[in-house]
Enzyme design. Structure first.
Site, short mmCIF file in Angstrom:
data_model
loop_
_atom_site.label_atom_id
_atom_site.label_comp_id
_atom_site.label_asym_id
_atom_site.label_seq_id
_atom_site.Cartn_x
_atom_site.Cartn_y
_atom_site.Cartn_z
N ASP A 117 24.21 -62.60 31.28
CA ASP A 117 25.17 -62.12 32.44
C ASP A 117 25.83 -63.41 33.09
O ASP A 117 25.89 -63.51 34.32
CB ASP A 117 24.32 -61.41 33.59
N HIS B 131 29.42 -54.89 41.84
CA HIS B 131 29.75 -56.34 40.70
C HIS B 131 29.94 -55.73 39.45
O HIS B 131 29.47 -54.77 39.15
CB HIS B 131 28.36 -57.10 41.19
N LYS C 244 25.28 -53.64 29.56
CA LYS C 244 24.20 -52.89 30.01
C LYS C 244 24.55 -52.43 31.38
O LYS C 244 25.16 -53.15 32.23
CB LYS C 244 23.05 -53.78 29.83
N CYS D 4 17.72 -60.68 35.90
CA CYS D 4 17.67 -59.93 34.55
C CYS D 4 17.23 -60.94 33.27
O CYS D 4 16.85 -60.59 32.29
CB CYS D 4 19.37 -59.86 34.24
#
Ligand code: VGL
Ligand code: ZN
Length: 221
Positions: free
Chosen positions: A25, A98, A123, A168
């Protein structure tokens, strides 16, 4: 030609066999100025680019949510970011909007060397279910496909970098361990949210206890 051969020779000396670099990410919304900014999130980009040159396989994830996603506080009347709600999967932390596809915030950091990526996993696109881990959605059973990919290539160890270290990256590291991978977290190539304060340190300790190796970028590249 000779220069190219020299570069290739040096690369193959340093490449980590049977390993994958998993970049989590590293998107504009998680960097300073983004909607869910992680402090100094952009600072890791040069380190990640450098690390990537030493890996045969590089996979990156992108958080990728529809505008009506369950994790957005804006979709819950009278709730604010960092409040929680109960969902079918249990407690869901609410975040500012986001990583909505089509917005700039969903894109990778512009200085990230994305041409080197072998695979990009997106994802969190199911509106009813969040997805922190790169391996499973938050029901802990719906696969993202990453495990099959790594199995198919017979890769045995996962090196983790990216954002956010305590969300994450953390969930990805624990899932990777559970799936039987040798797992290394490259600590200074990550940044965390640390809300509430102290949670970052606690999760680092938890990862270490569970068996995640914790290294610095300089030890790996
Ligand atoms: C993340 C919060 C919400 C992350 C994603 O990438 O760590 N954190 N969605
Ligand atoms: Zn998200």
């Amino acid at each position: 030609m000779e220069v190219w051969l020299a570069v290739e020779a040096r690369r193959s000396e340093t490449v980590k066999d049977k390993s994958v670099l998993l970049i989590v990410d590293l998107q504009i919304d998680f960097c300073p100025g983004g909607n869910l900014a992680v402090r100094e999130g952009d600072r890791i980009v040069p380190l990640v680019n450098r690390l990537a040159r030493g890996f045969e396989r590089i996979v990156a994830t992108q958080d990728w949510h529809p505008q009506d996603h369950v994790s957005f506080a804006s979709n819950h009347p009278e709730k604010n970011p960092f409040d929680t709600v109960q969902t079918a999967e249990g407690e869901q932390v609410l975040w500012p909007d986001h990583c909505v596809p089509g917005t700039r915030g969903a894109e990778f950091h512009p200085d990230l060397d994305t041409l080197a990526f072998d695979l990009i996993i997106r994802k969190g696109s199911n509106r009813n279910l969040d997805s922190y881990s790169a391996f499973f959605e938050n029901d802990h059973e719906t696969p993202t496909g990453l495990h099959f990919y790594l199995q198919g290539l017979e890769l045995k160890s996962v090196y983790l970098v990216g954002l956010a270290l305590d969300v994450c990256v953390y969930y990805s590291a624990l899932d990777a361990l559970r799936l039987g991978f040798d797992v290394t977290l490259v600590e200074d190539s990550c940044r965390g949210i640390d809300t509430p304060p102290g949670s970052l340190k606690a999760r680092l300790e938890e990862m270490k206890k569970a068996g995640v190796h914790i290294l610095k970028t300089a030890d790996v590249s």
